[in-house]
Design an enzyme around this catalytic site. Structure first.
Site, short mmCIF file in Angstrom:
data_model
loop_
_atom_site.label_atom_id
_atom_site.label_comp_id
_atom_site.label_asym_id
_atom_site.label_seq_id
_atom_site.Cartn_x
_atom_site.Cartn_y
_atom_site.Cartn_z
N GLU A 188 0.82 -1.22 0.00
CA GLU A 188 0.00 0.00 0.00
C GLU A 188 0.86 1.27 0.00
O GLU A 188 0.57 2.21 0.75
CB GLU A 188 -0.97 -0.02 1.18
CG GLU A 188 -2.00 -1.13 1.09
CD GLU A 188 -3.02 -1.10 2.22
OE1 GLU A 188 -4.20 -1.39 1.95
OE2 GLU A 188 -2.64 -0.79 3.37
N GLU A 262 -6.64 -7.59 -1.42
CA GLU A 262 -7.23 -7.64 -0.09
C GLU A 262 -8.72 -7.36 -0.19
O GLU A 262 -9.14 -6.21 -0.35
CB GLU A 262 -6.57 -6.62 0.86
CG GLU A 262 -5.14 -6.96 1.23
CD GLU A 262 -4.58 -6.01 2.28
OE1 GLU A 262 -5.36 -5.24 2.88
OE2 GLU A 262 -3.35 -6.02 2.49
#
Length: 619
Positions: A188, A262
């Site tokens: 991320e 995710e």
């Protein structure tokens, strides 16, 4: 095809190498790993849809690795994803640990034996609601440190870690007959994006050490624009198909396969806020839609497990909020590995994406409520200080810069700061307490200093008095802009009547297993009504047959830590939401099991063992 899953991969390689005309290098070159050159993934030239799930080896007792992965396989999952927490594997600079609970290689081998592919997410930053996002706290000893950048001190440390990590996982890649089919670059990064050279550095650090499988990056929609790196497939993270997510999905390259790296099956909890849940039917409806669109998916989490000990992270998006130790996450498998409605609905859904029958469901592990644990002895905190070599300093020193742990500072737990004062007045922390301090005058509790409370009145005494501050690191932030500012303890001066206090005696109370074991050498006292707090309390949990999983509950207690047979189960705190601590059966033994509780302020009458968790406080 000569194989049907990872179990066949090693066989494929062995069969090929029995032909004397083939070398191992030739065998590897003949393999076609996971590719993303069209709208659908292929593996060894055959189409594949990734049905993934996250289970972290560091959150599951090693004895249960196989149990959890077999349950994953039985749900129809074909790919395991796991992070690699740097701070567990290199707790001190240059001192590496890949044994026992940290045996990553064995975990990957177990996944292969079960029949799962593996997507490895080695960071070095992992987020994951894990202390400092998996980064070791000793990095913060450098006053100029810039985490997640190409700052020389950070690059040097990453290179050293990768020098140790990569040789362990490179032989387990698909091209070498192992189950690893893809590797993620950082995590991320688009939501951080402080250095546009960081991702290229991490990518090259992997490639130069032998990583040859498909590379990925992973970002939520708010970081998608800045989160990629040339040569790696972009993947996306989300929970609901909001308009923002739809927009980013539409923009993703149509000639590339789409992977939801995710898909958040639930969410994590923080202290003093409600327990998070996500309705099973709503979750499965979104998963169904993702699959209908031809996308691949990874369920984060499939099984959350537990952030045992002091390894929970924290959030700070303007307000510091430490996370609880349970990482149940409202996932398809509970914290203790039991089936849920989410699991059953997902299994029905995933069965439609397999040509054959799914494996039978493994049995759930038995749970047991043992007799209440009666506390028999106590030991005031002050009497344990003889086990610790204190440090003298004119000024307060934060945890990370204390001269302990071979020059690596203190990472977790508590630190005791003591100095003498000659008058009363107003004590002011100047917001230098990280994160919470119990304050005592001559061992008498007078109040708490934290982010909200920064002043305490001190009464005048007769002559000199000892001021003590027991400061707790409640968990370093694991996500956001504040990563570089996660020093703990006293991070600056504290003042009495506007004058900075000086001449401190500082004791590091990390409560490592060695310290807890040495408590037995001290003179414990029979329990009395006026027991001195904070302190340690000892009792016995009796197991009369084969040990089973259980949950520890502490009604009437306030806040502290529980150790069973030397294992740190984690923190409890009456403010909730979490009200029980998961105690795995493999950590117990038949007969007597030692339970030690460190309580800060209020002792309860006993400690209870229950057969079910309580993760949501009810008033």
């Amino acid at each position: 095809m000569l194989y049907s899953g990872p179990q066949g991969e090693l066989t494929w390689k062995k069969l090929l190498l029995t032909d004397k005309n083939y070398t191992e290098e030739m065998a590897e070159n003949m393999r076609q790993g996971l590719t993303a050159s069209s709208s659908q993934f292929t593996l060894d030239g055959e189409p594949i849809r990734i049905l993934g799930g996250s289970i972290h080896y560091f959150r599951v007792p090693r004895a249960y690795w196989s149990d959890r992965l077999l349950k994953m396989k039985a749900c129809g999952i074909n790919t395991l994803t796991t992070y690699v927490p740097w701070n567990l594997h290199e707790p001190e600079r240059g001192a590496f640990d890949f044994q026992g609970q940290q045996d990553l290689e064995e975990y990957i081998r177990v996944a292969a034996q079960v029949g799962l592919w593996v997507i490895l997410r080695p960071g070095p930053y992992i987020c994951s609601e894990w202390e400092l996002g998996g980064l070791p706290s000793w990095l913060l000893r450098d006053p100029n440190m810039k985490l997640r950048t190409t700052y020389p001190g950070f690059k040097e440390a990453v290179n050293s870690f990768f020098d140790e990590l990569m040789p362990r996982v490179v032989p387990l890649q698909f091209h070498k007959g192992g189950p690893i089919i893809a590797v993620q670059v950082e995590n991320e990064y688009g939501s951080y994006a402080k250095d546009d050279q960081c991702l290229p550095f991490i990518k090259e650090a992997m490639l130069s050490r032998g990583i040859c499988e498909l590379l990925l990056t992973s970002d939520a929609h708010d970081g998608f624009k800045c989160g990629g790196v040339n040569g790696a497939l972009k993947t996306i993270n989300f929970q609901k198909l909001t308009p923002e997510v739809q927009k980013h999905l539409d923009k993703m390259a149509p000639e590339k396969p789409k992977l939801v790296m995710e898909y958040w099956t639930g969410w994590f909890d923080v202290w003093a806020e409600p327990h998070h849940t996500f309705k099973a039917e709503e979750m499965v409806a979104i998963v169904t839609e993702i699959l209908k669109r031809g996308m691949s998916i990874n369920l984060y989490m499939f099984h959350g497990g537990t952030s045992f000990g002091f390894m929970n992270g924290a959030t700070d998006l303007g307000t510091y909020k430490p996370q609880v130790g349970s990482y149940d996450y409202d996932a398809p498998l509970t914290e203790a590995g039991d089936y849920t409605t989410k699991y059953r609905l997902l299994r029905e859904l995933f069965a439609g994406y397999h040509s054959g029958e799914l494996p039978e469901l493994p049995l759930e592990n038995p749970k047991k409520a043992y007799p209440s644990i009666v506390i028999g002895r106590c030991l005031p905190l002050w009497e344990t200080l003889q086990l610790i070599e204190p440090h003298q300093s004119e000024n307060p020193i934060n945890m990370e810069n204390l001269p302990v742990n071979n020059g690596n500072g203190q990472s977790y737990g508590y630190t005791l700061y003591e100095t003498n004062i000659t008058s009363g007045g107003m004590l002011n922390s100047r917001n230098h307490v990280r994160d919470r301090a119990l304050v005592f005058v001559d061992k008498r509790f007078i109040g708490i200093l934290d982010y909200k409370t920064q002043e305490l009145p001190i009464r005048d005494g007769q002559g000199e008095q000892k001021l003590s501050l027991l400061v707790e690191n409640c968990g370093r932030v694991n996500y956001g802009e504040a990563l570089d500012k996660q020093h703990k303890g006293l991070i600056g001066n504290i003042e009495l009547n506007h004058a900075p206090l000086r001449d401190f005696t500082i004791a590091s109370l990390e409560m490592k297993p060695g310290f807890v074991n040495r408590l037995s050498s001290l003179c414990w006292k029979p329990l009395e009504q006026d027991t001195s707090l904070p302190g340690f309390f000892q009792g016995t949990l009796l197991v009369d047959d084969l040990p089973s999983d259980t949950f520890i509950k502490l009604p009437g207690w306030s806040k502290g830590v529980v150790f069973v047979n030397g294992q740190n189960l984690g923190r409890y705190w009456s403010i909730g939401p979490q009200q029980t601590l998961y105690l795995p059966g493999p950590w117990l033994k038949t007969g007597q099991n030692e339970v030690i509780v460190f309580e800060e302020q209020k002792k309860g009458d006993d400690i209870q063992s229950t057969c079910s968790p309580d993760l949501a406080k009810t008033n």
